[in-house]
Write a protein that holds these residues in place. Structure first.
Motif, PDB file in Angstrom:
ATOM      1  N   GLY A 117       0.894  -1.186  -0.009  1.00  0.00           N
ATOM      2  CA  GLY A 117      -0.069  -0.166  -0.168  1.00  0.00           C
ATOM      3  C   GLY A 117       0.898   1.232  -0.083  1.00  0.00           C
ATOM      4  N   PRO A 149      -2.202   8.891 -17.854  1.00  0.00           N
ATOM      5  CA  PRO A 149      -2.809   7.619 -17.583  1.00  0.00           C
ATOM      6  C   PRO A 149      -1.687   6.417 -17.794  1.00  0.00           C
ATOM      7  CG  PRO A 149      -4.210   8.628 -19.132  1.00  0.00           C
ATOM      8  CD  PRO A 149      -3.323   9.574 -18.926  1.00  0.00           C
ATOM      9  N   LEU A 156       1.544   2.318 -10.989  1.00  0.00           N
ATOM     10  CA  LEU A 156       0.845   1.402 -10.238  1.00  0.00           C
ATOM     11  C   LEU A 156       1.297  -0.229 -10.092  1.00  0.00           C
ATOM     12  CD1 LEU A 156      -1.793   0.450  -8.509  1.00  0.00           C
ATOM     13  CD2 LEU A 156      -3.038   0.073 -10.756  1.00  0.00           C
TER      14      LEU A 156
ATOM     15  N   ASP B  14      -4.282  -2.009   1.593  1.00  0.00           N
ATOM     16  CA  ASP B  14      -3.446  -2.134   0.541  1.00  0.00           C
ATOM     17  C   ASP B  14      -4.195  -2.445  -0.762  1.00  0.00           C
ATOM     18  OD1 ASP B  14      -1.236  -1.891   1.986  1.00  0.00           O
ATOM     19  OD2 ASP B  14      -0.499  -4.010   1.909  1.00  0.00           O
ATOM     20  N   VAL B  17      -5.974   0.617  -1.775  1.00  0.00           N
ATOM     21  CA  VAL B  17      -5.436   1.435  -2.532  1.00  0.00           C
ATOM     22  C   VAL B  17      -5.306   1.239  -3.876  1.00  0.00           C
ATOM     23  CG1 VAL B  17      -2.991   2.449  -2.487  1.00  0.00           C
ATOM     24  CG2 VAL B  17      -4.110   2.309  -0.461  1.00  0.00           C
ATOM     25  N   ILE B  18      -4.708  -0.141  -4.206  1.00  0.00           N
ATOM     26  CA  ILE B  18      -4.855  -0.536  -5.553  1.00  0.00           C
ATOM     27  C   ILE B  18      -6.035  -0.430  -6.024  1.00  0.00           C
ATOM     28  CG2 ILE B  18      -4.232  -2.709  -6.935  1.00  0.00           C
ATOM     29  CD1 ILE B  18      -2.454  -3.584  -4.757  1.00  0.00           C
ATOM     30  N   ALA B  21      -6.430   3.054  -7.149  1.00  0.00           N
ATOM     31  CA  ALA B  21      -5.591   3.573  -7.809  1.00  0.00           C
ATOM     32  C   ALA B  21      -5.976   3.045  -9.358  1.00  0.00           C
ATOM     33  CB  ALA B  21      -4.139   3.272  -7.577  1.00  0.00           C
ATOM     34  N   ALA B  22      -6.551   1.763  -9.444  1.00  0.00           N
ATOM     35  CA  ALA B  22      -7.108   1.376 -10.661  1.00  0.00           C
ATOM     36  C   ALA B  22      -8.277   2.237 -11.183  1.00  0.00           C
ATOM     37  CB  ALA B  22      -7.010  -0.120 -10.641  1.00  0.00           C
ATOM     38  N   ILE B  25      -7.077   5.568 -12.467  1.00  0.00           N
ATOM     39  CA  ILE B  25      -6.351   5.382 -13.836  1.00  0.00           C
ATOM     40  C   ILE B  25      -7.416   5.053 -14.960  1.00  0.00           C
ATOM     41  CG2 ILE B  25      -4.767   4.087 -15.181  1.00  0.00           C
ATOM     42  CD1 ILE B  25      -3.168   3.556 -12.446  1.00  0.00           C
ATOM     43  N   LEU B  28      -8.974   8.406 -15.836  1.00  0.00           N
ATOM     44  CA  LEU B  28      -8.020   9.385 -16.677  1.00  0.00           C
ATOM     45  C   LEU B  28      -7.892   8.791 -17.983  1.00  0.00           C
ATOM     46  CD1 LEU B  28      -4.977   9.866 -14.203  1.00  0.00           C
ATOM     47  CD2 LEU B  28      -6.653  11.463 -15.145  1.00  0.00           C
ATOM     48  N   TYR B  29      -7.830   7.351 -18.326  1.00  0.00           N
ATOM     49  CA  TYR B  29      -8.007   7.011 -19.524  1.00  0.00           C
ATOM     50  C   TYR B  29      -9.187   7.242 -20.346  1.00  0.00           C
ATOM     51  CZ  TYR B  29      -3.848   3.752 -19.718  1.00  0.00           C
ATOM     52  OH  TYR B  29      -2.745   3.291 -19.868  1.00  0.00           O
ATOM     53  N   LEU B  32      -9.338  11.285 -20.903  1.00  0.00           N
ATOM     54  CA  LEU B  32      -8.281  11.900 -21.729  1.00  0.00           C
ATOM     55  C   LEU B  32      -8.359  11.314 -22.959  1.00  0.00           C
ATOM     56  CD1 LEU B  32      -5.528  12.387 -18.963  1.00  0.00           C
ATOM     57  CD2 LEU B  32      -6.754  14.214 -20.056  1.00  0.00           C
ATOM     58  N   TRP B  33      -8.458  10.080 -23.074  1.00  0.00           N
ATOM     59  CA  TRP B  33      -8.316   9.364 -24.266  1.00  0.00           C
ATOM     60  C   TRP B  33      -9.885   9.322 -25.146  1.00  0.00           C
ATOM     61  CZ3 TRP B  33      -3.779   5.424 -24.681  1.00  0.00           C
ATOM     62  CH2 TRP B  33      -2.708   6.083 -24.240  1.00  0.00           C
TER      63      TRP B  33
END
Lengths: 176, 127
Positions: A117, A149, A156, B14, B17-18, B21-22, B25, B28-29, B32-33
């Motif tokens: 983490g 990204p 990550l 943990d 968090v992962i 984060a995923a 992301i 964002l993809y 932005l894309w």
């Protein structure tokens, strides 16, 4: 009355030696990484982060912050990039990851988060700050943000891998 | 300090968090894309007269100029000249126009076509 010279004598403890060794290790990883070719500018494994995360969990936040910032300065000196744009990017990333580690440490008190983490948080903060600094200072073009990204995906993945390595390191460090 | 045996591979924190984060992301993809909007119309100029034609549906349109009739074909979200009364046939050789800013003209017959889109693209790129 003790004389002045005697009172200034510093006795390095076992931990002091370990901290020095860990910083040296982090600097070495930083240098090795600088020599590695990268598929995309900005994508790096960030192996030095392993040391920061392990130090955070083993010795506490202050030590980890020292290692991280000393590593950037020493790495800059050795690579000859001190105060260059590369160095500023590196420093920006390190500051952001130290800040988020401080925050996470306050929240978690080392119970909620494990090495993975912390490592992921630090990697994402490092990458986001680095891209932000690059955008503000060097390339204020929206095209740079399209990379975000991709860069964060890499952060990550490397964050998870480095966290797992940091865990193994902690298991070894804790052995007497 | 955590005792060595107590370092789990991943704690619930943990994983959280992962996952977060995923999600970040992925957002964002997605944000932005996004593909730029496909061009929808063609601006034309024929003997001083101008106007706008939709790229859809597929059809053939005749545009009249001083030399005669230039015939343009709309198909597959693109447009091209298929017949022209001029000598050089530069307009025919221009081929399909599909992207924003794509342009073809028949100067002798004073007919021109420009694909209109929000993203105008580039006229040329040099290195």
């Amino acid at each position: 009355m003790p004389d002045a010279a005697a009172t200034l004598q510093l006795k390095p403890t076992r931990d002091d030696y370990r901290i020095a060794w860990l910083t040296a290790l982090a600097v070495s990883l930083h240098l090795i990484e600088a020599a590695l070719p990268s598929p995309l500018p900005g994508i790096k494994p960030g192996l030095a982060n392993i040391i920061t995360v392990a130090a955070l969990l083993h010795y506490g936040f202050a030590v980890a912050a020292w290692i991280s910032l000393l590593r950037v300065v020493a790495g800059g000196l050795l690579l000859g990039t001190l105060f260059s744009p590369t160095f500023i990017l590196s420093l920006g990333g390190a500051c952001a990851s130290v800040l988020i580690l401080c925050l996470a440490d306050r929240i978690s008190r080392r119970r909620w988060f494990g090495p993975v983490g912390y490592s992921v948080l630090a990697a994402l903060a490092h990458m986001a700050a680095q891209t932000g600094v690059a955008y503000i200072l060097f390339i204020p073009h929206p095209g740079l943000l399209y990379l975000l990204p991709v860069l964060l995906s890499a952060a990550l993945i490397f964050g998870i891998v480095n966290g797992i390595i940091a865990r193994y390191m902690l298991l070894r460090l804790s052995k007497p | 300090m955590i005792p060595p045996a107590d370092i789990p591979l991943m704690t619930a924190g943990d994983r959280l968090v992962i996952v977060l984060a995923a999600i970040l992301i992925a957002v964002l993809y997605a944000g932005l894309w996004r593909p730029s909007a496909a061009p929808a119309a063609v601006e034309y100029l024929a003997a001083g007269e101008s106007g706008r034609l939709d790229l859809h549906p597929d059809r053939v349109v005749d545009l009249d100029g001083p030399l005669g009739t230039s015939r343009v074909q709309f198909a597959d979200r693109g447009v091209r000249f298929i017949e022209s009364p001029c000598d050089g046939k530069q307009c025919l050789h221009s081929g399909w126009l599909r992207r924003g800013g794509d342009f073809a003209a028949c100067l002798p017959n004073r007919v021109a076509l420009t694909v209109v889109a929000a993203d105008r693209g580039y006229d040329a790129i040099n290195y």
